[in-house]
Write an enzyme that holds these catalytic residues in place. Structure first.
Site, mmCIF file in Angstrom:
data_model
loop_
_atom_site.group_PDB
_atom_site.id
_atom_site.type_symbol
_atom_site.label_atom_id
_atom_site.label_comp_id
_atom_site.label_asym_id
_atom_site.label_seq_id
_atom_site.Cartn_x
_atom_site.Cartn_y
_atom_site.Cartn_z
ATOM 1 N N ARG A 62 46.470 52.285 33.313
ATOM 2 C CA ARG A 62 47.385 53.174 34.038
ATOM 3 C C ARG A 62 48.603 53.526 33.200
ATOM 4 O O ARG A 62 49.210 54.585 33.385
ATOM 5 C CB ARG A 62 47.770 52.558 35.392
ATOM 6 C CG ARG A 62 46.585 52.501 36.355
ATOM 7 C CD ARG A 62 46.970 51.883 37.686
ATOM 8 N NE ARG A 62 47.464 50.538 37.558
ATOM 9 C CZ ARG A 62 46.697 49.442 37.453
ATOM 10 N NH1 ARG A 62 45.383 49.583 37.468
ATOM 11 N NH2 ARG A 62 47.228 48.255 37.329
ATOM 12 N N GLU A 99 46.652 34.855 36.442
ATOM 13 C CA GLU A 99 46.643 33.865 37.519
ATOM 14 C C GLU A 99 45.369 33.015 37.430
ATOM 15 O O GLU A 99 45.412 31.794 37.545
ATOM 16 C CB GLU A 99 46.727 34.597 38.854
ATOM 17 C CG GLU A 99 47.167 33.684 39.980
ATOM 18 C CD GLU A 99 47.369 34.449 41.270
ATOM 19 O OE1 GLU A 99 47.325 35.694 41.242
ATOM 20 O OE2 GLU A 99 47.555 33.784 42.299
HETATM 21 P P1 AMP Z 1 51.283 41.285 34.872
HETATM 22 O O1 AMP Z 1 51.082 40.229 35.902
HETATM 23 O O2 AMP Z 1 52.716 41.773 34.803
HETATM 24 O O3 AMP Z 1 50.758 40.899 33.528
HETATM 25 O O4 AMP Z 1 50.431 42.519 35.370
HETATM 26 C C1 AMP Z 1 49.146 42.715 34.880
HETATM 27 C C2 AMP Z 1 48.732 44.168 34.943
HETATM 28 O O5 AMP Z 1 48.231 44.399 36.230
HETATM 29 C C3 AMP Z 1 49.808 45.181 34.660
HETATM 30 O O6 AMP Z 1 49.260 46.187 33.818
HETATM 31 C C4 AMP Z 1 50.152 45.745 36.019
HETATM 32 O O7 AMP Z 1 50.280 47.139 35.947
HETATM 33 C C5 AMP Z 1 48.967 45.376 36.892
HETATM 34 N N1 AMP Z 1 49.364 44.849 38.189
HETATM 35 C C6 AMP Z 1 49.708 43.577 38.477
HETATM 36 N N2 AMP Z 1 49.966 43.429 39.777
HETATM 37 C C7 AMP Z 1 49.811 44.652 40.336
HETATM 38 C C8 AMP Z 1 49.947 45.166 41.678
HETATM 39 N N3 AMP Z 1 50.307 44.382 42.704
HETATM 40 N N4 AMP Z 1 49.688 46.467 41.872
HETATM 41 C C9 AMP Z 1 49.323 47.267 40.845
HETATM 42 N N5 AMP Z 1 49.159 46.849 39.579
HETATM 43 C C10 AMP Z 1 49.415 45.551 39.325
#
Ligand code: AMP
Length: 174
Positions: A62, A99
């Site tokens: 995205r 996670e």
């Molecule tokens: P992160 O936990 O910050 O490493 O997020 C991992 C990836 O998943 C990133 O590219 C975020 O854009 C996406 N992401 C994580 N949580 C969400 C959520 N609740 N909604 C949409 N995208 C998410």
């Protein structure tokens, strides 16, 4: 007065239990589908970094959409950071914990001119693992992180704690 945060809030859709039970996915396709809103968001990001960045990095998948639009607006190039095994050339890679399990992302070894100032873009900052890994790759490839910008920051996941010393900006924080 309507702010950019109000605009973003009004164009995000919550999708409960996606991709796994208990997660509320923040879907920004309604923002992408709205031409004037998309233009406002892209110009907002571009204005913040005009003259201060040389390249925009988009994180798969995205982040690619935003990064290409912002790079075009700024008249500079865009570099993709992709999931492992997708880039055709020689790559640098890094693994980070999610996670459950791990993820691996890559960038082309020759993606940057040494010392280039890079803006890293993604849609959502959640735990910060993806953005932190992206910054590490950019620096290993010889470039500098000028900033990390996202549409939405989920503050309860404390993603900024994985980005110490980085300039992080979110249009909307929840
Ligand atoms: P992160 O936990 O910050 O490493 O997020 C991992 C990836 O998943 C990133 O590219 C975020 O854009 C996406 N992401 C994580 N949580 C969400 C959520 N609740 N909604 C949409 N995208 C998410």
């Amino acid at each position: 007065m309507r702010t950019i945060a109000d605009l973003v809030r009004s164009r995000l859709r919550d999708v409960p239990d996606f991709p796994t039970p208990g997660v509320v996915f923040k879907d920004y396709t309604p923002l992408l589908a709205d031409g004037p809103a998309l233009g406002e968001v892209v110009r907002d990001i571009a204005t913040r970094y005009a003259g201060a960045v040389d390249v925009v990095v988009g994180i798969e998948a995205r982040g690619f959409i935003l990064a290409a639009a912002v790079a075009y607006e700024l008249g500079i190039g865009m570099v993709p950071i992709r999931k492992a095994g997708k880039l055709p050339g020689e790559t640098l890679s890094t693994s980070y914990s999610l996670e459950y399990g791990t993820a691996e992302i890559e960038v082309h070894t020759d993606a940057f001119v040494p010392g280039q100032r890079v803006l890293v873009l993604d849609d959502v900052l959640a735990t910060g693992g993806t953005a932190a890994a992206a910054c590490e790759l950019v620096e290993r490839a010889g470039a500098l992180i000028a900033g990390v910008d996202v549409i939405l920051e989920l503050t309860f996941l404390e993603g900024r704690s994985r980005l110490p010393g980085r300039a992080v900006h979110a249009m909307l924080t929840l």
